[in-house]
Design an enzyme around this catalytic site. Structure first.
Site, PDB file in Angstrom:
ATOM      1  N   ARG A  62       0.727  -1.118   0.146  1.00 22.71           N
ATOM      2  CA  ARG A  62      -0.075   0.038   0.013  1.00 22.71           C
ATOM      3  C   ARG A  62       0.813   1.204   0.005  1.00 22.71           C
ATOM      4  O   ARG A  62       1.892   1.253   0.767  1.00 22.71           O
ATOM      5  CB  ARG A  62      -0.952   0.093   1.243  1.00 22.71           C
ATOM      6  CG  ARG A  62      -1.921  -1.077   1.201  1.00 22.71           C
ATOM      7  CD  ARG A  62      -2.792  -1.060   2.581  1.00 22.71           C
ATOM      8  NE  ARG A  62      -3.613  -2.543   2.432  1.00 22.71           N
ATOM      9  CZ  ARG A  62      -4.649  -2.593   3.557  1.00 22.71           C
ATOM     10  NH1 ARG A  62      -4.557  -1.779   4.330  1.00 22.71           N
ATOM     11  NH2 ARG A  62      -5.164  -3.751   3.192  1.00 22.71           N
ATOM     12  N   ARG A  67       2.608   0.908  10.332  1.00 19.39           N
ATOM     13  CA  ARG A  67       2.303   1.166   8.916  1.00 19.39           C
ATOM     14  C   ARG A  67       3.217   1.396   7.961  1.00 19.39           C
ATOM     15  O   ARG A  67       4.006   2.352   7.936  1.00 19.39           O
ATOM     16  CB  ARG A  67       1.660   2.767   9.148  1.00 19.39           C
ATOM     17  CG  ARG A  67       0.776   2.955   7.921  1.00 19.39           C
ATOM     18  CD  ARG A  67       0.067   4.559   8.046  1.00 19.39           C
ATOM     19  NE  ARG A  67      -0.961   4.555   9.239  1.00 19.39           N
ATOM     20  CZ  ARG A  67      -2.089   4.089   9.143  1.00 19.39           C
ATOM     21  NH1 ARG A  67      -2.554   3.662   8.166  1.00 19.39           N
ATOM     22  NH2 ARG A  67      -2.795   4.278  10.340  1.00 19.39           N
ATOM     23  N   GLU A  75      -5.920  -1.383  15.682  1.00 18.79           N
ATOM     24  CA  GLU A  75      -6.670  -2.236  14.918  1.00 18.79           C
ATOM     25  C   GLU A  75      -5.565  -3.462  14.343  1.00 18.79           C
ATOM     26  O   GLU A  75      -4.579  -3.031  14.042  1.00 18.79           O
ATOM     27  CB  GLU A  75      -6.863  -1.640  13.654  1.00 18.79           C
ATOM     28  CG  GLU A  75      -7.689  -2.573  12.478  1.00 18.79           C
ATOM     29  CD  GLU A  75      -8.113  -1.777  11.221  1.00 18.79           C
ATOM     30  OE1 GLU A  75      -8.237  -0.536  11.468  1.00 18.79           O
ATOM     31  OE2 GLU A  75      -8.031  -2.284  10.006  1.00 18.79           O
ATOM     32  N   SER A 124     -10.033  -6.460  10.427  1.00 21.63           N
ATOM     33  CA  SER A 124     -10.955  -5.956  10.016  1.00 21.63           C
ATOM     34  C   SER A 124     -11.939  -6.799   9.255  1.00 21.63           C
ATOM     35  O   SER A 124     -11.504  -7.210   8.256  1.00 21.63           O
ATOM     36  CB  SER A 124     -10.705  -4.608   9.373  1.00 21.63           C
ATOM     37  OG  SER A 124     -11.738  -3.888   8.939  1.00 21.63           O
ATOM     38  N   ARG A 141       1.321  -6.630  12.877  1.00 15.57           N
ATOM     39  CA  ARG A 141       0.790  -6.071  13.837  1.00 15.57           C
ATOM     40  C   ARG A 141       0.789  -7.093  15.081  1.00 15.57           C
ATOM     41  O   ARG A 141       0.721  -6.875  16.231  1.00 15.57           O
ATOM     42  CB  ARG A 141      -0.506  -5.531  13.388  1.00 15.57           C
ATOM     43  CG  ARG A 141      -0.505  -4.154  12.824  1.00 15.57           C
ATOM     44  CD  ARG A 141      -1.653  -3.245  12.635  1.00 15.57           C
ATOM     45  NE  ARG A 141      -1.332  -2.156  11.945  1.00 15.57           N
ATOM     46  CZ  ARG A 141      -2.353  -1.149  11.524  1.00 15.57           C
ATOM     47  NH1 ARG A 141      -3.497  -1.311  11.689  1.00 15.57           N
ATOM     48  NH2 ARG A 141      -2.049  -0.140  10.900  1.00 15.57           N
TER      49      ARG A 141
END
Length: 415
Positions: free
Chosen positions: A261, A276, A348, A351, A388
């Site tokens: 990303r 991130r 988070e 999801s 994560r």
RNA sequence: CGGGAGAUGGUAGAGCGGUUGAAUACACCGGUCUUGAAAACCGGCGAAGGUAACACUUCCGGGGGUUCGAAUCCCCCUCUCCCGGCCA
């Protein structure tokens, strides 16, 4: 893509629902008009084509019977021009329609709570009590440095900022987590797949990343190809433009992939550490479900992801996203947030979304139900984000010396 | 990357430019027969849009062209297979 026929009959409802997703009602109105005008022009076009077909048949007959075709030919020629004109109109009407339609987000489910952003999300429950430290817990990058687990500088050297290198035990732990996740998902009936990490434009449009979010994707130069931002893209699109039989449902798939990303628009956020990154590992669950039964599948997916965190001994909470925080394709989403003692907050880590028939309509994924084709429901969710999870283990399992214990369930995977 | 062949319904496999959306076989579904199954026989069997249902339109890898009319002729692209080069 939203259901345009439904839109025609329920303008106010749709318009009101999309307001929360930041879509102006004027745009919805335009969309409805474009749809209506496409249908109108297509009706004219098809009538003219029917005439053409009739006359062409006659033409053949006349020839056979030796009749004069001059008059017929002039009529046919005139009609032909008419068709060409309609075709042009139809084409531009279609372009206009899809330009709008493909950029309209999904409608939230009726029971999704209202809210502006993530602050209005609703915590459903907490699982596992966060551990009490008798020292100040460190953040993961500090622990990474102490243990020589992550080389941030050389990751940047090799690629650019937001890339990193895992070393030794950390690299091993990353691999152990991937295997552990895949095994846990398999126990729930998800079939493991190993898919291309590069997908073409049609696939990214199928799941909703394109045309609107191209800025977040790494594109291959001179090719119509993109690095996948999530395994949701290849797994969901596995059945792109296919018709399944009802007995195939639900199709439960899992796969490990790296995710790429650009993180456009995230400048300055989470720049420190591994939260991130431009490239990260993730094990994803994707389900293709019967539309009447997708809720059950959704609950199972949430439970599965939560159970994995529990098995790892990681405290977390289950959060229901409000309509203002829902992603583009989602009708409903539940996030799992893991406790990070170093950061002293929940972050988070998974999801899980049900997109209903939104992606299915874009990707043309259907199933046969009593001779008729019906759109499936597609669902996706992380189980789990690997990097994560690694961070969470580091922060939750650290001792005062910075040494990190390995969770019991992972020990067999570290041998 | 170079040379050759090809792309048609779930699969296999036909298809003179004019009732061909497409023969045929297999698979599949329904029926007859059977205690049940198999076999045999009869019938059905692609998709999208559209309709209350019909009608109608579009689709024979994708795009463009020739023609009154294209699965059939021409051009471009993509993909697959075989041979060679490179390579995990």
């Amino acid at each position: 893509m939203i259901d345009l026929k439904f839109l025609q009959n329920n303008f106010d409802l749709v318009s009101q629902k999309l307001q929360k997703k930041g879509v102006d009602s004027a745009v919805i109105e335009r969309l409805g008009e474009e749809f209506a005008s496409l249908k109108a022009i297509n009706a004219k076009l098809e009538a003219a084509q029917a005439d053409q077909n009739q006359m062409s048949k006659l033409f053949g007959q006349y020839k056979k019977e030796g009749k004069d075709v001059a008059e017929l030919k002039s009529k046919v020629d005139a009609n032909k021009e008419l068709i060409a004109g309609y075709q042009e109109e139809s084409r531009s009407a279609e372009d206009a329609l899809y330009t709008i339609a493909l950029s309209i987000p999904n409608l939230p489910d009726d029971d999704v709570p209202h809210g502006e952003d993530e602050h209005d999300n609703i915590e459903l429950r907490r699982v596992l009590e966060p551990r009490r430290f008798d020292f100040i817990p460190k953040e993961h990058w500090e622990l990474a440095e102490m243990n020589g687990w992550i080389d941030f500088e050389r990751g940047v050297k090799l690629a650019k900022s937001r890339f990193s290198v895992l070393k030794g035990q950390a690299a091993r732990l990353e691999r152990a987590l991937i295997n552990f996740f895949l095994d846990q998902n398999a126990k729930r009936g998800f079939e493991e797949l190993c898919v291309p990490f590069i997908n073409n434009e049609a696939m990214l449009q199928g799941t909703g990343q394109l045309p609107k979010f191209g800025d977040d994707l790494f594109k291959i130069e001179d090719e119509n190809l993109y690095l996948i931002p999530t395994a949701e893209v290849p797994l969901t699109n596995l059945y792109h433009d296919e018709i399944l039989s009802e007995s195939d449902l639900p199709v439960l798939m899992t796969g490990y992939t790296p995710c790429f990303r650009k993180e456009a628009g995230s400048a300055g956020r989470d720049t420190r550490g591994m939260i991130r990154q431009h490239q990260f590992d993730k094990v994803e669950m994707v389900a293709i479900a019967h539309p009447d039964k997708s809720d059950e599948v959704f609950d199972m997916m949430v439970e599965n992801a939560s159970d994995i965190l529990t098995a790892l001994g990681l405290p977390h909470r289950v959060v229901r996203l409000c309509d203002g925080d829902l992603g583009f394709s989602a009708a409903t989403t539940i996030d799992l947030e893991v406790w990070l003692p170093g950061q002293n907050q929940y972050r988070e880590i998974s999801s899980i979304s049900n997109t209903r028939d939104f992606q299915a309509r874009r990707a043309k994924i259907r199933f046969k139900e009593d001779k008729k084709n019906r759109l499936v429901h597609t669902l996706n969710g992380s189980a789990l984000a690997v990097g994560r999870t690694l961070i969470a283990i580091m922060e939750n399992y650290q001792n005062v010396d910075g040494i990190i214990e390995i969770p019991e369930v992972l020990k067999p995977y570290m041998r």
